[in-house]
Scaffold this motif. Structure first.
Motif, PDB file in Angstrom:
ATOM      1  N   HIS A   1       0.878  -1.177   0.000  1.00  0.00           N
ATOM      2  CA  HIS A   1       0.000   0.000   0.000  1.00  0.00           C
ATOM      3  C   HIS A   1       0.908   1.217   0.000  1.00  0.00           C
ATOM      4  CE1 HIS A   1       0.657   0.785   4.342  1.00  0.00           C
ATOM      5  NE2 HIS A   1       0.627  -0.526   4.469  1.00  0.00           N
ATOM      6  N   VAL A   2       0.341   2.396  -0.121  1.00  0.00           N
ATOM      7  CA  VAL A   2       1.161   3.553  -0.478  1.00  0.00           C
ATOM      8  C   VAL A   2       1.741   4.325   0.703  1.00  0.00           C
ATOM      9  CG1 VAL A   2      -0.127   3.793  -2.615  1.00  0.00           C
ATOM     10  CG2 VAL A   2      -0.805   5.167  -0.631  1.00  0.00           C
ATOM     11  N   PHE A   3       1.167   4.153   1.882  1.00  0.00           N
ATOM     12  CA  PHE A   3       1.614   4.951   3.030  1.00  0.00           C
ATOM     13  C   PHE A   3       0.930   4.403   4.269  1.00  0.00           C
ATOM     14  CE2 PHE A   3       2.145   9.095   5.360  1.00  0.00           C
ATOM     15  CZ  PHE A   3       3.515   9.229   5.151  1.00  0.00           C
ATOM     16  N   PRO A   4       1.583   4.436   5.437  1.00  0.00           N
ATOM     17  CA  PRO A   4       0.901   3.931   6.639  1.00  0.00           C
ATOM     18  C   PRO A   4      -0.421   4.627   6.911  1.00  0.00           C
ATOM     19  CG  PRO A   4       3.247   4.228   7.051  1.00  0.00           C
ATOM     20  CD  PRO A   4       2.976   4.846   5.701  1.00  0.00           C
ATOM     21  N   PHE A   5      -0.463   5.938   6.666  1.00  0.00           N
ATOM     22  CA  PHE A   5      -1.691   6.697   6.911  1.00  0.00           C
ATOM     23  C   PHE A   5      -2.346   6.963   5.558  1.00  0.00           C
ATOM     24  CE2 PHE A   5       1.511   7.924  10.104  1.00  0.00           C
ATOM     25  CZ  PHE A   5       0.924   7.345  11.212  1.00  0.00           C
TER      26      PHE A   5
ATOM     27  N   HIS B   1     -15.880  17.434   4.281  1.00  0.00           N
ATOM     28  CA  HIS B   1     -16.907  17.031   5.235  1.00  0.00           C
ATOM     29  C   HIS B   1     -16.255  16.403   6.460  1.00  0.00           C
ATOM     30  CE1 HIS B   1     -20.648  15.589   6.863  1.00  0.00           C
ATOM     31  NE2 HIS B   1     -21.319  16.055   5.832  1.00  0.00           N
ATOM     32  N   ARG B   2     -16.535  16.928   7.616  1.00  0.00           N
ATOM     33  CA  ARG B   2     -15.828  16.485   8.819  1.00  0.00           C
ATOM     34  C   ARG B   2     -16.146  15.049   9.206  1.00  0.00           C
ATOM     35  NH1 ARG B   2     -14.806  21.736  12.684  1.00  0.00           N
ATOM     36  NH2 ARG B   2     -14.145  23.124  11.005  1.00  0.00           N
ATOM     37  N   SER B   3     -17.291  14.531   8.777  1.00  0.00           N
ATOM     38  CA  SER B   3     -17.579  13.122   9.059  1.00  0.00           C
ATOM     39  C   SER B   3     -16.571  12.219   8.347  1.00  0.00           C
ATOM     40  CB  SER B   3     -19.003  12.761   8.624  1.00  0.00           C
ATOM     41  OG  SER B   3     -19.140  12.781   7.215  1.00  0.00           O
ATOM     42  N   HIS B   4     -16.046  12.669   7.204  1.00  0.00           N
ATOM     43  CA  HIS B   4     -15.034  11.884   6.502  1.00  0.00           C
ATOM     44  C   HIS B   4     -13.717  11.883   7.277  1.00  0.00           C
ATOM     45  CE1 HIS B   4     -17.084  11.999   2.292  1.00  0.00           C
ATOM     46  NE2 HIS B   4     -17.900  11.638   3.255  1.00  0.00           N
ATOM     47  N   ALA B   5     -13.369  13.019   7.854  1.00  0.00           N
ATOM     48  CA  ALA B   5     -12.164  13.069   8.680  1.00  0.00           C
ATOM     49  C   ALA B   5     -12.303  12.135   9.881  1.00  0.00           C
ATOM     50  CB  ALA B   5     -11.903  14.503   9.144  1.00  0.00           C
ATOM     51  N   LEU B   6     -13.471  12.098  10.478  1.00  0.00           N
ATOM     52  CA  LEU B   6     -13.679  11.232  11.644  1.00  0.00           C
ATOM     53  C   LEU B   6     -13.664   9.757  11.245  1.00  0.00           C
ATOM     54  CD1 LEU B   6     -16.379  13.329  13.516  1.00  0.00           C
ATOM     55  CD2 LEU B   6     -14.038  12.869  14.276  1.00  0.00           C
ATOM     56  N   TRP B   7     -14.179   9.430  10.070  1.00  0.00           N
ATOM     57  CA  TRP B   7     -14.102   8.043   9.604  1.00  0.00           C
ATOM     58  C   TRP B   7     -12.651   7.622   9.452  1.00  0.00           C
ATOM     59  CZ3 TRP B   7     -12.195   5.349   5.349  1.00  0.00           C
ATOM     60  CH2 TRP B   7     -12.642   4.021   5.214  1.00  0.00           C
ATOM     61  N   LEU B   8     -11.838   8.478   8.876  1.00  0.00           N
ATOM     62  CA  LEU B   8     -10.418   8.156   8.719  1.00  0.00           C
ATOM     63  C   LEU B   8      -9.727   8.028  10.072  1.00  0.00           C
ATOM     64  CD1 LEU B   8      -9.634  10.501   5.718  1.00  0.00           C
ATOM     65  CD2 LEU B   8      -9.646   8.002   5.677  1.00  0.00           C
ATOM     66  N   PHE B   9     -10.045   8.921  10.997  1.00  0.00           N
ATOM     67  CA  PHE B   9      -9.464   8.825  12.336  1.00  0.00           C
ATOM     68  C   PHE B   9      -9.842   7.490  12.982  1.00  0.00           C
ATOM     69  CE2 PHE B   9     -10.046   9.513  16.965  1.00  0.00           C
ATOM     70  CZ  PHE B   9      -8.717   9.714  17.306  1.00  0.00           C
ATOM     71  N   ALA B  10     -11.085   7.077  12.798  1.00  0.00           N
ATOM     72  CA  ALA B  10     -11.513   5.799  13.364  1.00  0.00           C
ATOM     73  C   ALA B  10     -10.729   4.636  12.771  1.00  0.00           C
ATOM     74  CB  ALA B  10     -13.013   5.600  13.131  1.00  0.00           C
ATOM     75  N   GLN B  11     -10.397   4.694  11.486  1.00  0.00           N
ATOM     76  CA  GLN B  11      -9.608   3.620  10.878  1.00  0.00           C
ATOM     77  C   GLN B  11      -8.190   3.606  11.457  1.00  0.00           C
ATOM     78  OE1 GLN B  11     -11.685   1.690   9.164  1.00  0.00           O
ATOM     79  NE2 GLN B  11     -13.096   3.405   9.526  1.00  0.00           N
ATOM     80  N   MET B  12      -7.651   4.783  11.761  1.00  0.00           N
ATOM     81  CA  MET B  12      -6.336   4.856  12.397  1.00  0.00           C
ATOM     82  C   MET B  12      -6.362   4.179  13.765  1.00  0.00           C
ATOM     83  SD  MET B  12      -5.201   8.779  11.704  1.00  0.00           S
ATOM     84  CE  MET B  12      -5.166   9.476  10.059  1.00  0.00           C
TER      85      MET B  12
ATOM     86  N   SER C   1      -5.979   5.620   2.987  1.00  0.00           N
ATOM     87  CA  SER C   1      -7.196   4.821   2.862  1.00  0.00           C
ATOM     88  C   SER C   1      -6.889   3.478   2.203  1.00  0.00           C
ATOM     89  CB  SER C   1      -8.261   5.577   2.068  1.00  0.00           C
ATOM     90  OG  SER C   1      -7.794   5.895   0.783  1.00  0.00           O
ATOM     91  N   HIS C   2      -5.835   3.428   1.368  1.00  0.00           N
ATOM     92  CA  HIS C   2      -5.422   2.171   0.740  1.00  0.00           C
ATOM     93  C   HIS C   2      -5.088   1.129   1.811  1.00  0.00           C
ATOM     94  CE1 HIS C   2      -4.232   5.805  -1.345  1.00  0.00           C
ATOM     95  NE2 HIS C   2      -4.255   5.193  -2.507  1.00  0.00           N
ATOM     96  N   HIS C   3      -4.329   1.557   2.818  1.00  0.00           N
ATOM     97  CA  HIS C   3      -3.973   0.687   3.940  1.00  0.00           C
ATOM     98  C   HIS C   3      -5.236   0.215   4.659  1.00  0.00           C
ATOM     99  CE1 HIS C   3      -1.746   0.474   8.089  1.00  0.00           C
ATOM    100  NE2 HIS C   3      -2.128  -0.711   7.678  1.00  0.00           N
ATOM    101  N   TYR C   4      -6.143   1.137   4.921  1.00  0.00           N
ATOM    102  CA  TYR C   4      -7.345   0.793   5.679  1.00  0.00           C
ATOM    103  C   TYR C   4      -8.293  -0.080   4.863  1.00  0.00           C
ATOM    104  CZ  TYR C   4      -5.293   4.672   8.238  1.00  0.00           C
ATOM    105  OH  TYR C   4      -4.406   5.502   8.883  1.00  0.00           O
ATOM    106  N   GLN C   5      -8.357   0.128   3.556  1.00  0.00           N
ATOM    107  CA  GLN C   5      -9.197  -0.733   2.720  1.00  0.00           C
ATOM    108  C   GLN C   5      -8.670  -2.162   2.711  1.00  0.00           C
ATOM    109  OE1 GLN C   5      -9.074   1.865  -0.757  1.00  0.00           O
ATOM    110  NE2 GLN C   5     -11.295   2.061  -0.694  1.00  0.00           N
ATOM    111  N   LEU C   6      -7.357  -2.333   2.643  1.00  0.00           N
ATOM    112  CA  LEU C   6      -6.786  -3.678   2.738  1.00  0.00           C
ATOM    113  C   LEU C   6      -7.160  -4.331   4.061  1.00  0.00           C
ATOM    114  CD1 LEU C   6      -3.166  -3.350   1.276  1.00  0.00           C
ATOM    115  CD2 LEU C   6      -5.019  -4.782   0.372  1.00  0.00           C
ATOM    116  N   ARG C   7      -7.038  -3.593   5.153  1.00  0.00           N
ATOM    117  CA  ARG C   7      -7.332  -4.150   6.474  1.00  0.00           C
ATOM    118  C   ARG C   7      -8.803  -4.539   6.592  1.00  0.00           C
ATOM    119  NH1 ARG C   7      -2.956  -3.047  10.060  1.00  0.00           N
ATOM    120  NH2 ARG C   7      -4.296  -3.648  11.794  1.00  0.00           N
TER     121      ARG C   7
END
Length: 376
Positions: free
Chosen positions: A138-142, A304-315, A144-150
């Motif tokens: 995947h392209v970077f630890p942080f 959209h801040r809900s998207h930022a929170l979704w990404l934070f949740a994946q982290m 969405s590619h990483h999180y989609q794989l997981r």
């Protein structure tokens, strides 16, 4: 008076709106001279933005959040007045792994749940034989590619931290890593999946929208201190991106958009390839490329801040950071729609193909459900 802005980008199709804003003079009309500077890796983009080599950057949204909350790098607050689109990724695997998944599959092969369970059976057999773990790039630890794989792996009961190896490679190097056998598959953005297929070294297993609908991807990022001192320029560039979004999603401009993106893409990437990438993934077909479901429309670029929170949740789910309300708030504040154009079109929160529905209003409950034991 014209102001020059240095903007870093990685050669991906979702840098489209920056190229449109420059080529169609939407930025120039607002007094900005864009110097678009190509970089090979997301680490370079992050570091050069933080150190002031760039005024703005095409940036992985999770990387902007990670820098802002101080994980993976020195803490540097970044802000994003607009996103640069949604979707665009895909999982591509080697021919050998694709055939093995086919042999293990039981049901609709287009269903990521089925392929994830087939992957689990392959992993178990390799472990029993003492064979090396499968490796996925995947392209970077942080990212969405990483999180989609997981998300995909966990749907089949595969532990992404124990059962396989996850490694990082810059997008322009992905095809070669697969060709040389360094990885068995990868998750990357367009056009690299299509290039792997065209080169005969990989097969697209799942497009991004099959894994996460309306997945947040890249943002237009600025250092927060620079943005505060140059608010008019931030707004001007964000508004130019907004105008580029309207131009890019006008059906009358589709052919011109594909030609423009092909002209600034990798050698061998044709306008036809770009046109396929921009298609609706449900309608797309063909053996060489698959649509990435890339959305460039005005709703898709709203910060959209809900998207930022979704990404934070994946982290948090990936073990990269511990949850706290303060960190969640800091992650949400990276997205600054108040600095961008007014966008009235609604956009839903991201929705993964498996697992709990996401609610930005109750992150602890979502995380508790998401981080439950992997399901076999």
């Amino acid at each position: 008076m014209t102001k020059k802005l240095r903007v870093g980008y990685v050669p991906l199709t979702d840098a489209a709106l920056l190229h449109v804003a420059k080529a169609k003079h939407f930025a120039a009309a607002r007094g900005l001279d864009l110097e678009l500077i190509r970089e090979s890796s997301w680490a370079n983009i992050r570091d050069k933005l933080i150190l002031g080599h760039f005024e703005a950057a095409h940036m992985l949204a999770p990387a902007a959040i990670a820098s802002s909350i101080g994980i993976g790098q020195m803490e540097t607050r970044l802000v994003a007045p607009v996103a640069l689109g949604l979707n665009g990724n895909a999982i591509t695997v080697s021919g050998a792994l694709f055939d093995a998944l086919r042999q293990e599959a039981e049901g609709d092969f287009a269903d990521p749940r089925l392929t994830a369970k087939a992957l689990a059976r392959i992993v178990a057999k390799r472990q029993q034989k003492g064979e090396p773990a499968l490796t996925f790039g995947h392209v970077f630890p942080f990212s969405s590619h990483h999180y989609q794989l997981r998300l995909w792996m966990r749907a089949g009961g595969v532990d992404p931290d124990e059962d396989v190896r996850l490694v990082v490679a810059p997008p322009p190097f992905m095809v070669e890593t697969l060709r040389k056998g360094h990885v068995d598959g990868f998750c990357v953005g367009a056009p690299w999946n299509s290039l792997a297929v065209a080169a005969g070294v990989g097969i697209i297993l799942h497009t991004g929208p099959a894994l996460v609908r309306d997945c947040p991807e890249k943002v237009l990022a600025f250092r927060a201190d620079w943005a505060e001192s140059n608010a008019a320029d931030v707004r001007a560039l964000a508004e130019a991106v907004g105008e580029a979004s309207m131009w890019a999603t006008d059906a009358a401009n589709r052919k011109a958009l594909a030609a423009l993106l092909a002209s600034v893409s990798e050698p061998g990437v044709s306008a036809e390839t770009i046109a396929h990438i921009l298609e609706d993934p449900i309608a797309a077909s063909g053996p060489v490329v698959a649509a990435a479901g890339l959305r460039l429309d005005p709703a898709a670029i709203k910060a959209h801040r809900s998207h930022a929170l979704w990404l934070f949740a994946q982290m948090v789910a990936a073990g990269q950071v511990a949850y706290s309300p303060a960190l969640a708030d800091a992650a949400a504040r990276v997205y600054r729609p108040d600095l961008g154009p007014e966008i009235l079109e609604p956009i839903d929160a991201p929705r993964a193909f498996d697992g709990p529905a996401f609610s930005p209003d109750d992150l602890p409950a979502y995380l508790a459900a998401l981080r439950g034991p992997p399901r076999g």
